[in-house]
Design an enzyme around this catalytic site. Structure first.
Site, PDB file in Angstrom:
ATOM      1  N   ASP A 351      37.636  32.971  42.196  1.00  0.00           N
ATOM      2  CA  ASP A 351      37.475  33.435  41.490  1.00  0.00           C
ATOM      3  C   ASP A 351      35.061  34.283  41.748  1.00  0.00           C
ATOM      4  O   ASP A 351      34.855  33.380  42.328  1.00  0.00           O
ATOM      5  CB  ASP A 351      37.437  33.292  40.563  1.00  0.00           C
ATOM      6  CG  ASP A 351      37.960  35.001  39.240  1.00  0.00           C
ATOM      7  OD1 ASP A 351      38.585  34.485  38.219  1.00  0.00           O
ATOM      8  OD2 ASP A 351      36.675  35.795  39.965  1.00  0.00           O
ATOM      9  N   GLU A 541      38.435  39.486  30.277  1.00  0.00           N
ATOM     10  CA  GLU A 541      38.336  38.427  29.788  1.00  0.00           C
ATOM     11  C   GLU A 541      37.701  37.808  28.718  1.00  0.00           C
ATOM     12  O   GLU A 541      38.268  38.037  27.606  1.00  0.00           O
ATOM     13  CB  GLU A 541      37.116  38.656  30.904  1.00  0.00           C
ATOM     14  CG  GLU A 541      37.356  38.855  32.463  1.00  0.00           C
ATOM     15  CD  GLU A 541      36.506  38.542  33.588  1.00  0.00           C
ATOM     16  OE1 GLU A 541      36.780  39.626  33.990  1.00  0.00           O
ATOM     17  OE2 GLU A 541      36.324  37.133  33.761  1.00  0.00           O
TER      18      GLU A 541
HETATM   19  C1  GLC Z   1      36.493  38.379  37.440  1.00  0.00           C
HETATM   20  C2  GLC Z   1      37.926  38.108  37.459  1.00  0.00           C
HETATM   21  C3  GLC Z   1      38.773  38.438  38.187  1.00  0.00           C
HETATM   22  C4  GLC Z   1      38.487  38.974  39.167  1.00  0.00           C
HETATM   23  C5  GLC Z   1      36.862  38.707  39.595  1.00  0.00           C
HETATM   24  C6  GLC Z   1      36.333  39.926  40.452  1.00  0.00           C
HETATM   25  O1  GLC Z   1      36.103  37.196  37.358  1.00  0.00           O
HETATM   26  O2  GLC Z   1      38.316  36.249  36.522  1.00  0.00           O
HETATM   27  O3  GLC Z   1      40.425  38.514  37.658  1.00  0.00           O
HETATM   28  O4  GLC Z   1      39.701  40.059  40.236  1.00  0.00           O
HETATM   29  O5  GLC Z   1      36.340  38.756  38.998  1.00  0.00           O
HETATM   30  O6  GLC Z   1      36.330  41.196  39.765  1.00  0.00           O
END
Ligand code: GLC
Length: 658
Positions: A351, A541
């Site tokens: 991530d 988030e």
């Molecule tokens: C974020 C998220 C993830 C996402 C990634 C790219 O932090 O946790 O779900 O795909 O970054 O945007």
């Protein structure tokens, strides 16, 4: 929390060889001096012609060979620096000003973080941008094409004009796997037609506490329901050999592995988050049954192409002295469970800067994650540092080359399966279908099927089209609010952010006598029905975690609207436009009908279709509905389970006979 830059039934289209792809292939073939793939239109002469004879048989450029053969040949030609480059993913913003860095760093992948879009934000500009980056990747020594990833988590929400679908929690309420497959096929077509070949979706999180800001990204609290919705992966990737290379398919990502939706309130150490990126405190039996379960069919049945480990940690209650271990560092789960015991042959993508959360200095963090089984690193602005650190760890013998080769083999496998070596540039034939009536009709059906009728006293619903209706509430006429996070920008926002139909506009498509007011100030006399639209404003988030500036309680304005309108008008209907259940226990008795509308996206007309009986109410709750915020977490199977509405609850109506 990290800073973020702002930012069915599809016709069968075989990829057509694009002029621009041929030109790029020509550059690659000439520079490498190899014979291009059969049928490509490239010059057979030029500076590299002399060595063409030597490389003409370069197997990895011959798409007629089995993928594993192509992978093995290419891997055998790669230097350590080129291998480490394939394991590196940067955010487009870090290379856009100097695209030669893509070539210099031999980057394997780029991503658009939420809202990281070209200007103008149009399909053509997206495709031009991705192709321009691709051209820089093809200028590397071995001309390995880029993988471009994006969060198409409810349609291609980053692209203005794309159909924005209901978020996953609404799709879970439909209980319709075939519809979910269709939704994600449209999403794949819109995404691939504009450049990105890889989506960071579906989220297979099992949301156990509605106070989590990512509850709406989950299909629900029941792992069995989440598993049923994994037809999403089939919609994205297709199911037949060769489907991934089609211009209407993308590589999918099962995320966030595992237990991201099962953390304990207050255990997050990320900024002011309370649940997001926290600690799952559980025993192995529960973790296997609830949090791991969805990943077995995702790997074994749906053959998902990539998996994203979660920021969250797990602390085992059945292991004396267990301390929290971050998923990105958990070798037993990443390599043991996924790769060795379940045969996962795709690749693990970290991530956003997740590796930086691991113990130790950066080299130690990189070494720990690579050893655990991580294959590609989302290091949005730290690509050079990552490549330097990993190369040094390998050269020092602290990371075996065999682990690097395993990671690169997995990444190359995905690229060959996607057909990127044959067709590195965007097949734009799908652009005219973006935002088309056919695509929006799929979304409107999904919106209608996701509406959950929780109260319908005296069979108030469906309404008569001849009723004199007053609509109140800020969420009634706001496309940004009804779409939620991950819409044009990461966090989303209120207002006219995308083209579409608001819930109020949908109501007006059915009824002739409609007045409206954002607050409760407008006169309500002379109306038969009041419709009050309450709900949340967008978030994404951990920003949406309860306790981090958010609550499950209704806003004061929403409470006032219900009180005013439901006291003044004989029949009162309340719609809740939110990413999760809100606390309505005390207001519910004042209503005649109550509908959970979730976050419908661009096609608010689907809400009106069930209000007026064009379609029946069929939706059922994918999560339990709490009586109070303090009751969370509340899930079916709990001892003394006593929610306001149980998971699976939903009243039905019949189509209105015109
Ligand atoms: C974020 C998220 C993830 C996402 C990634 C790219 O932090 O946790 O779900 O795909 O970054 O945007």
């Amino acid at each position: 929390m990290r800073h973020r830059p702002p930012q069915d039934a599809l016709p069968d289209r075989r990829p057509s060889r694009r002029r621009v792809a041929g030109a790029l292939l020509a550059a690659a073939a000439t520079a490498l001096g190899v014979a291009p793939a059969p049928g490509a239109s490239v010059a057979a002469t030029g500076p590299g012609a002399a060595t063409a004879a030597h490389h003409r048989s370069a197997p990895y450029l011959d798409a007629r060979l089995p993928v594993e053969r192509l992978v093995a040949d290419l891997l055998g030609r790669m230097t350590l620096q080129e291998k480490v480059g394939q394991m590196t993913q940067a955010e487009r913003g870090s290379v856009d000003a100097d695209r030669s860095r893509i070539t210099d760093l031999a980057l394997g992948s780029l991503l658009s973080g939420g809202g990281s879009a070209p200007t103008p934000n149009t399909p053509e500009a997206w495709a031009d941008m991705v192709d321009a980056y691709q051209e820089r990747a093809l200028a590397t020594r071995l001309h390995i094409p880029l993988l471009y990833g994006i969060d198409s988590v409810h349609g291609d929400g980053n692209l203005v004009g794309a159909t924005v679908f209901p978020h996953d929690i609404a799709l879970g309420a439909t209980r319709d796997p075939a519809l979910v497959r269709e939704v994600e096929h449209v999403t794949a077509a819109d995404t691939r037609a504009t450049g990105p070949q890889w989506v960071f979706a579906p989220c297979l999180c099992v949301a156990r506490d509605d106070r989590w800001g990512r509850t709406y990204e989950s299909f629900g609290e029941d792992p069995a329901l989440v598993e049923r919705m994994e037809t999403a992966i089939d919609g994205f990737q297709g199911t037949r050999p060769g489907d991934l290379a089609r211009p209407d398919r993308v590589l999918a990502t099962a995320k966030h592995f595992a237990g991201d939706g099962d953390t304990v309130y207050g255990t997050s150490t990320t900024g002011t988050c309370t649940l997001d990126q926290g600690v799952t405190v559980t025993d192995h039996a529960h973790f296997a049954k609830v949090d791991l379960a969805p990943y077995v069919p995702a790997v074994r049945r749906h053959r998902v192409g990539s998996i994203m480990p979660s920021y969250s940690s797990v602390r085992w209650t059945d292991v004396p002295g267990s301390t929290p271990v971050k998923m990105s560092a958990d070798r037993e789960l990443l390599t043991g469970f996924l790769k060795e015991r379940n045969g996962f042959d795709g690749f693990l993508i970290s991530d956003w800067e997740a590796v930086h959360q691991l113990p130790g200095d950066f080299p130690a963090q990189v070494r720990t994650a690579v050893d655990a089984g991580m294959d590609m690193f989302m290091g949005p602005y730290s690509a050079p540092q990552f490549e330097q650190a990993l190369t040094a760890e390998v050269e020092a013998g602290r990371v075996p080359v065999s682990r690097i080769d395993d990671a690169v083999r997995r990444i190359l496998r995905a690229k060959f399966r996607l057909g990127l070596f044959e067709h590195p540039c965007t097949d734009r034939t799908g652009i005219p279908s973006i935002g088309s009536p056919a695509h929006r009709a799929v979304a409107r059906r999904a919106v209608a099927a996701s509406q959950v009728l929780l109260r319908n006293r005296h069979r108030t619903l469906p309404l008569s089209p001849s009723a004199r209706i007053h609509v109140a509430g800020a969420d009634a006429d706001d496309l940004g609010n009804q779409s939620g996070g991950w819409t044009v920008t990461w966090q989303g926002r209120s207002g006219d952010t995308i083209p579409g139909t608001t819930i109020l506009e949908g109501i007006r498509q059915h009824a002739a006598h409609v007045t409206c007011s954002a607050d409760a100030s407008a006169p309500t006399a002379g109306h038969d029905v009041g419709i009050v639209v309450v709900g949340e404003t967008p978030y994404a988030e951990g920003v949406g975690d309860v306790g981090n500036g958010h609550t499950l309680e209704l806003s004061a304005a929403d409470r006032a609207n219900i009180d005013r309108v439901c006291a003044a008008i004989r029949t009162c209907v309340v719609l809740d436009v939110a990413g999760r259940p809100q606390i309505v226990t005390d207001r519910l008795p004042r209503t005649d009908a109550f509908v959970m509308s979730w976050l419908p996206g661009s096609e608010g007309g689907g809400v009106a279709d069930v209000l007026f009986g064009k379609r029946p109410f069929t939706g059922r709750l994918p999560v339990s509905w709490p009586r109070s915020e303090a009751q969370e977490p509340v899930n079916a199977g709990d001892p003394r389970y006593d929610p306001l509405f149980p998971c699976g609850y939903g009243l039905t109506t019949h189509r209105r006979h015109r």
